[in-house]
Design a protein around this motif. Structure first.
Motif, PDB file in Angstrom:
ATOM      1  N   VAL A   1       2.084   1.750  -3.549  1.00  0.00           N
ATOM      2  CA  VAL A   1       1.280   2.229  -4.566  1.00  0.00           C
ATOM      3  C   VAL A   1       1.088   3.890  -4.243  1.00  0.00           C
ATOM      4  N   GLU A   2       1.340   4.278  -2.925  1.00  0.00           N
ATOM      5  CA  GLU A   2       0.979   5.625  -2.664  1.00  0.00           C
ATOM      6  C   GLU A   2       2.364   6.494  -3.103  1.00  0.00           C
ATOM      7  N   ILE A   3       3.307   5.804  -3.274  1.00  0.00           N
ATOM      8  CA  ILE A   3       4.478   6.637  -3.540  1.00  0.00           C
ATOM      9  C   ILE A   3       4.898   6.913  -5.127  1.00  0.00           C
ATOM     10  N   HIS A   4       4.721   8.127  -5.410  1.00  0.00           N
ATOM     11  CA  HIS A   4       4.796   8.646  -6.958  1.00  0.00           C
ATOM     12  C   HIS A   4       6.094   8.721  -7.365  1.00  0.00           C
TER      13      HIS A   4
ATOM     14  N   PRO B   1       6.558   3.852 -10.289  1.00  0.00           N
ATOM     15  CA  PRO B   1       4.984   4.274 -10.137  1.00  0.00           C
ATOM     16  C   PRO B   1       4.055   4.298 -10.929  1.00  0.00           C
ATOM     17  N   GLN B   2       2.716   4.166 -10.993  1.00  0.00           N
ATOM     18  CA  GLN B   2       1.858   3.750 -11.929  1.00  0.00           C
ATOM     19  C   GLN B   2       2.117   4.687 -12.974  1.00  0.00           C
TER      20      GLN B   2
ATOM     21  N   ARG C   1      -3.465   4.585 -14.389  1.00  0.00           N
ATOM     22  CA  ARG C   1      -4.226   5.687 -14.288  1.00  0.00           C
ATOM     23  C   ARG C   1      -4.657   6.422 -15.293  1.00  0.00           C
TER      24      ARG C   1
ATOM     25  N   LYS D   1       0.695  -1.218  -0.041  1.00  0.00           N
ATOM     26  CA  LYS D   1       0.130  -0.116   0.086  1.00  0.00           C
ATOM     27  C   LYS D   1       0.993   1.222  -0.158  1.00  0.00           C
ATOM     28  N   ASP D   2       1.911   1.184   0.671  1.00  0.00           N
ATOM     29  CA  ASP D   2       2.815   2.531   1.052  1.00  0.00           C
ATOM     30  C   ASP D   2       3.448   2.545  -0.585  1.00  0.00           C
TER      31      ASP D   2
END
Length: 369
Positions: A123-126, A197-198, A223, A120-121
């Motif tokens: 996923v949230e790091i860009h 990152p995504q 995204r 989860k961490d």
């Protein structure tokens, strides 16, 4: 990143008062394998799972061994040798021609830093991140098997110098690797896994042909941002798979977008003036990939009469957009575009694999020092 998200979705659904779970992670591959280091599979004690650590040939055996790990609470490292095509190991001829090592560990729901919540961490790091996973040592007392450390250019880290060197190497090369280090007289093995990152796909133009493009991008786990200056065009897309829908001119749209090193833009409005206006604004940003739909002559007209482009600008503008696969229909064009963007961010050419010299995936280099 999509696999991370789906694993987290299953994790959130687990009845943590009644069930147990284990996480399997591919940590090292010598030779060929369907999945590469970093592939994961979350397994629950009621037989559910999400993710994959092979093409299906290893999952059954890992599921059986996961139950043992859940019950005894001890992390294990599994080794599968698929070099022998004729072997009936695990009841099936594997034929992958590789040695695969898998870290199999119990998931402690009470631990806020368990290996699933760590995803989860990530996923949230860009920004690009290196996840260090320590998985083997001649003297197990040197570290806890499965111990993990996050490293980015912007995070303060108090980790050994040798780890910092490998983390920097992974960030600079854009590749994961395994390292073996002599720590106080004992060899320590660690996976330095580069987590990108995504990808964010920003589409300028909301015509009928954006549906397959959006759907394929979502299937990739990207995204998707859909934008247009026409509110009417966007109204029919409200129930699409887009993560965000923005209406406005070029300046208004760009104010709403968080531009990263993994942002790709596609100009697909079919309106010359709209695409030109947006392109003029995009080249003023640091967006790494700018794709323009339409024939080469259309872009050449923009370039020769309206745009002042540097050599750096030309390197990040892809016009006509897409790989040369003979695409004609909206679905085929979307496939061509998605393929090119994927190739761009992985540093590949999009050529036939039969013409590629050497292995499909580069081997993870093992360093000993």
């Amino acid at each position: 990143m999509k696999e991370f998200i789906r694993i987290l979705e299953l994790y959130d659904k687990i009845d943590k008062a009644k069930l147990k779970a284990a996480l399997a992670t591919v940590i090292c591959v010598d030779g060929s394998s369907y999945r590469r280091p970093g592939a994961r599979m979350l397994i629950t004690s009621d037989g559910k799972w999400e993710g994959a650590i092979s093409g299906g040939c290893l999952e059954g055996d890992v599921l059986r061994k996961a139950r043992h790990v859940m019950n005894n609470g001890e992390t294990d490292v599994l080794t599968y040798n698929t070099m022998d095509d004729s072997s009936d190991a695990f009841g099936i001829r594997l034929g992958c021609n590789g040695i695969i090592r898998i870290l199999l560990e119990p998931v402690d729901f009470a631990d806020p830093e368990n290996p699933v919540l760590l995803l989860k961490d990530l996923v949230e790091i860009h920004e690009p991140t290196v996840l260090v996973t320590l998985f083997n040592a001649e003297k197990p007392s040197v570290f806890a098997r499965g111990q993990r450390i996050l490293y980015t250019h912007h995070l303060e880290n108090t980790i050994p110098v040798w780890m910092q060197q490998h983390c920097s190497q992974a960030l600079e090369s854009g590749k994961s690797h395994v390292a073996v280090h002599d720590a106080d007289g004992t060899n320590v093995e660690a996976l330095f896994e580069l987590i990108q990152p995504q990808v964010q796909l920003v589409i300028f133009g909301a015509g009928y042909d954006v549906y397959p493009l959006m759907n394929m991008a979502k299937e990739m786990g990207w995204r998707v941002v859909l934008s247009d200056a026409c509110q009417v065009q966007l109204l029919s897309k409200q129930r699409s798979c887009a993560d965000a829908i923005i209406c406005g001119n070029s300046d208004e749209i760009l104010k709403e977008i968080n531009i990263t090193s993994r942002t790709a833009t596609v100009l697909i409005s079919h309106n010359y003036n709209s695409d030109l206006s947006m392109l003029q604004r995009l080249i003023q940003t640091e967006i790494p990939y700018i794709g323009v739909l339409g024939p080469k002559s259309r872009f050449d007209k923009m370039w020769q009469t309206e745009l002042d482009l540097s050599s750096t600008d030309m390197e990040r503008i892809f016009a006509p957009i897409g790989l040369d696969i003979g695409a004609e229909t909206p679905g085929e064009i979307a496939l061509s575009i998605i393929g090119e963007i994927k190739a761009f961010f992985t540093g590949r050419t999009g050529q036939f694999l039969k013409h590629r010299y050497g292995p499909i995936h580069e081997r993870e280099v093992e360093h000993v020092f």
